[in-house]
Design a protein around this motif. Structure first.
Motif, short mmCIF file in Angstrom:
data_model
loop_
_atom_site.label_atom_id
_atom_site.label_comp_id
_atom_site.label_asym_id
_atom_site.label_seq_id
_atom_site.Cartn_x
_atom_site.Cartn_y
_atom_site.Cartn_z
N ALA A 41 0.84 -1.20 0.00
CA ALA A 41 0.00 0.00 0.00
C ALA A 41 0.87 1.25 0.00
CB ALA A 41 -0.92 -0.02 1.22
N LYS A 42 1.95 1.22 0.77
CA LYS A 42 2.87 2.37 0.81
C LYS A 42 3.40 2.69 -0.58
CE LYS A 42 4.65 2.48 5.56
NZ LYS A 42 3.58 1.70 6.18
N GLU A 43 3.73 1.65 -1.35
CA GLU A 43 4.27 1.87 -2.69
C GLU A 43 3.21 2.50 -3.61
OE1 GLU A 43 6.88 -0.51 -6.07
OE2 GLU A 43 6.39 -1.51 -4.18
N ILE A 44 1.96 2.08 -3.45
CA ILE A 44 0.89 2.72 -4.22
C ILE A 44 0.79 4.20 -3.85
CG2 ILE A 44 -1.61 2.84 -4.58
CD1 ILE A 44 -1.75 -0.16 -4.19
N ILE A 45 0.77 4.49 -2.54
CA ILE A 45 0.62 5.87 -2.08
C ILE A 45 1.80 6.73 -2.51
CG2 ILE A 45 0.52 7.31 0.00
CD1 ILE A 45 -1.09 4.92 1.27
N ASP A 46 3.01 6.22 -2.34
CA ASP A 46 4.20 6.98 -2.74
C ASP A 46 4.20 7.26 -4.24
OD1 ASP A 46 5.09 6.91 -0.13
OD2 ASP A 46 6.52 5.28 -0.45
N THR A 47 3.90 6.24 -5.03
CA THR A 47 3.90 6.40 -6.48
C THR A 47 2.80 7.37 -6.91
OG1 THR A 47 4.72 4.12 -6.72
CG2 THR A 47 3.79 5.18 -8.68
N ALA A 48 1.63 7.24 -6.30
CA ALA A 48 0.53 8.15 -6.63
C ALA A 48 0.88 9.58 -6.26
CB ALA A 48 -0.74 7.72 -5.90
N THR A 49 1.59 9.76 -5.14
CA THR A 49 2.00 11.11 -4.73
C THR A 49 2.83 11.78 -5.81
OG1 THR A 49 1.98 10.47 -2.39
CG2 THR A 49 3.27 12.41 -2.97
N ILE A 50 3.73 11.03 -6.42
CA ILE A 50 4.55 11.59 -7.49
C ILE A 50 3.71 11.82 -8.75
CG2 ILE A 50 6.51 11.17 -9.04
CD1 ILE A 50 7.87 9.71 -6.72
N LEU A 51 2.91 10.82 -9.13
CA LEU A 51 2.14 10.94 -10.37
C LEU A 51 1.10 12.06 -10.31
CD1 LEU A 51 1.71 7.16 -11.13
CD2 LEU A 51 2.86 8.82 -12.61
N LEU A 52 0.58 12.35 -9.13
CA LEU A 52 -0.39 13.43 -9.00
C LEU A 52 0.26 14.81 -9.10
CD1 LEU A 52 -2.63 11.98 -6.13
CD2 LEU A 52 -3.31 12.36 -8.51
N ASN A 53 1.58 14.85 -8.99
CA ASN A 53 2.29 16.14 -8.98
C ASN A 53 3.33 16.30 -10.07
OD1 ASN A 53 1.37 17.59 -6.34
ND2 ASN A 53 1.72 15.47 -5.72
N VAL A 54 3.68 15.21 -10.74
CA VAL A 54 4.68 15.26 -11.81
C VAL A 54 4.02 14.77 -13.10
CG1 VAL A 54 6.89 14.33 -12.63
CG2 VAL A 54 6.59 14.89 -10.21
N PRO A 55 3.71 15.68 -14.02
CA PRO A 55 2.99 15.27 -15.23
C PRO A 55 3.86 14.59 -16.28
CG PRO A 55 3.39 17.63 -15.26
CD PRO A 55 3.85 17.14 -13.92
N ALA A 56 5.18 14.80 -16.23
CA ALA A 56 6.05 14.21 -17.25
C ALA A 56 7.49 14.16 -16.74
CB ALA A 56 5.98 15.01 -18.54
N MET A 57 8.27 13.20 -17.26
CA MET A 57 9.71 13.12 -17.01
C MET A 57 10.40 12.83 -18.33
SD MET A 57 10.30 11.08 -13.41
CE MET A 57 12.09 11.02 -13.65
N SER A 58 11.41 13.61 -18.65
CA SER A 58 12.04 13.49 -19.96
C SER A 58 13.11 12.41 -20.02
CB SER A 58 12.66 14.83 -20.37
OG SER A 58 13.62 15.25 -19.42
#
Length: 475
Positions: free
Chosen positions: A282-299
């Protein structure tokens, strides 16, 4: 919300009834519906239970069919052998959806349990009733207040589908504590009518849900799951935590939700083909979602690391490189802007960057962050910070506020993804202080993760999905 979706009325019913609430569990199922804005009804053939419901302001009836008004959605908490009679009442009443907390079905492995499950499944399918469960906690929706009786319940952007009730409850609390509350949660239990693919279909079109997390014990209909997962992942991230990966775990899942477990290789291949991301907690879902909700793209994979000390810098480089990231040396050209401001034999600008001696200087911190943002070699910046441990009104608090101000100011002008890692240390700052720091950074659009190892995994997951989206050209 798309009102045309067939599951809309179980997530947004106009009226609800609870069948079987009792004094012995403090009418918990009625209390879960107290904030629901529409009509709520208590149904119990035992009239000695009515007084407790009416004390909550809820009118009681002996049967669903006795309720004069329409009922959209019903929560059922009665013994398994009684469920067919309740289902018949639901059919007669014209109910749209039912969630069934009751257990004692196929998950027991008993002949009677299997027969009862097949009976209620057939009743639901033949009548068109949308059945959630059985053996589940059902639906939680902050928008309607249904599923949790508390007065304050903030809606967020993570949808969660779980075959475990306790995993669903725990996930909601942990996500909220980490500043990324849920949009909706489904504890689906045995999933004999509505399966994980049905909920994926709903979350795919639910505009409030921007990231989908899943806790799965097994997949009942592989073709339907594949189609729904592929469609949903093309629009938004889907993070899948599946257990049953070992022989012992597979046996345990069968006795919990009646799920059967297929080949692990096939499952992982399916996720890859669909663009979903495999996670392990669950922590990995939350951590990953935290980034995806705030980082729209990575080059790209090249990271600029800024750490609190030399030892921590080597740990950061180790964890992130193990996850496939590159920590490139900064060229002399990239180092020039930083050296023009601060140059000392005690400062290493190669990447990772650290300098214990200069760590308290806000001008130095801003200079490093701006330098990494300007460096052509760098695709994203990861900044490890160890907030001072002193309480409010202490000297530590003044230093803490100064560094936070520097970080928030940089976030406003940053042109590259910026992720903050809260360093693991002992002792750590008070919990209320860390919570306030996380909230203020998240409010500014800066993802915050506890610990370098967790941060490295989450950023890898986020990059995996963002690369998938970029490759398929999905908007």
């Amino acid at each position: 919300m798309d009102q045309e979706h067939r599951l809309s009325r179980i997530f947004y019913p106009r009226s609800v009834a609870v069948v079987g609430a009792k004094r012995e569990n403090n009418y918990s199922w009625l209390r879960r519906a107290l904030r629901f804005p529409g009509p709520i009804y208590n149904v119990n053939i035992d009239k000695t239970e009515w007084a407790g419901a009416e004390a909550l302001g809820i009118k009681s009836y002996a049967s669903l069919v006795d309720i004069p008004e329409p009922v959209d959605f019903v929560s059922v908490t009665v013994p398994a052998n009684v469920t067919p009679f309740v289902m018949q009442d639901c059919i007669d009443k014209g109910v749209i959806g039912v969630q069934m907390f009751t257990s004692g079905f196929s998950e027991t492995g008993s002949e009677l349990g299997i027969e009862l499950e097949e009976k209620i499944r057939k009743m639901a399918v033949d009548s068109g009733i949308l059945l959630v469960g059985p053996n589940c906690l059902g639906i939680y929706n902050p928008d309607t207040g249904f599923g949790d009786g508390r007065e304050e319940w903030e809606a967020g952007h993570i949808g969660f589908i779980s075959q475990s009730g306790i995993a669903a409850n725990s996930f909601m609390a942990e996500a909220e504590d980490n500043g990324v509350p849920i949009s909706k949660v489904v504890s689906m239990g045995n999933g004999i009518v509505l399966d994980s693919s049905d909920y994926l279909d709903y979350f795919e079109q639910d505009e409030q849900t921007r990231v989908v997390g899943m806790f799965l014990e097994g997949i009942r209909d592989g073709r339907a799951f594949y189609a729904s997962l592929k469609k949903t992942a093309a629009r938004k991230p889907v993070l899948v935590w599946k257990v049953g990966e070992t022989e012992d775990s597979a046996r345990a899942t069968a006795s919990h939700s009646g799920s059967t477990v297929g080949s692990q290789q096939v499952y992982e291949g399916l996720l890859t083909q669909c663009g979903a991301v495999k996670v392990d907690s669950a922590k990995e879902i939350i951590d990953t979602a935290t980034i995806l909700l705030n980082v729209p793209a990575m080059s790209g994979l090249n990271l600029g690391l800024y750490s609190i000390s030399g030892g921590r810098a080597t740990q950061m480089a180790n964890y992130f490189s193990k996850q496939g990231f590159k920590i490139p040396l900064l060229s002399e050209i990239s180092q020039v802007p930083m050296k023009e401001q601060y140059e000392s034999p005690m400062i290493n600008y190669n990447n990772p960057i650290e300098s214990t001696s200069f760590n308290r200087l806000e001008e130095f911190a801003a200079n490093v962050l701006d330098g990494l943002d300007q460096a052509e070699e760098i695709d994203a910046i990861v900044h490890e910070w160890s907030p001072q441990i002193g309480p409010t009104e202490s000297e530590d608090a003044v230093l803490r506020e100064a560094r936070l101000a520097t970080m928030l100011s940089f976030a406003q002008r940053a042109t590259k993804p910026y992720v903050v890692i809260i360093a693991e240390r002992y002792p750590e700052a008070p919990a209320d202080v860390l919570s306030d720091i996380s909230k203020r950074l998240l409010d500014a659009g800066v993802p915050v993760i506890d610990g370098v190892e967790r941060g490295a995994k989450a950023l890898r997951n986020a990059y995996q999905y963002l690369s998938f989206r970029a490759d398929v050209g999905t908007e």
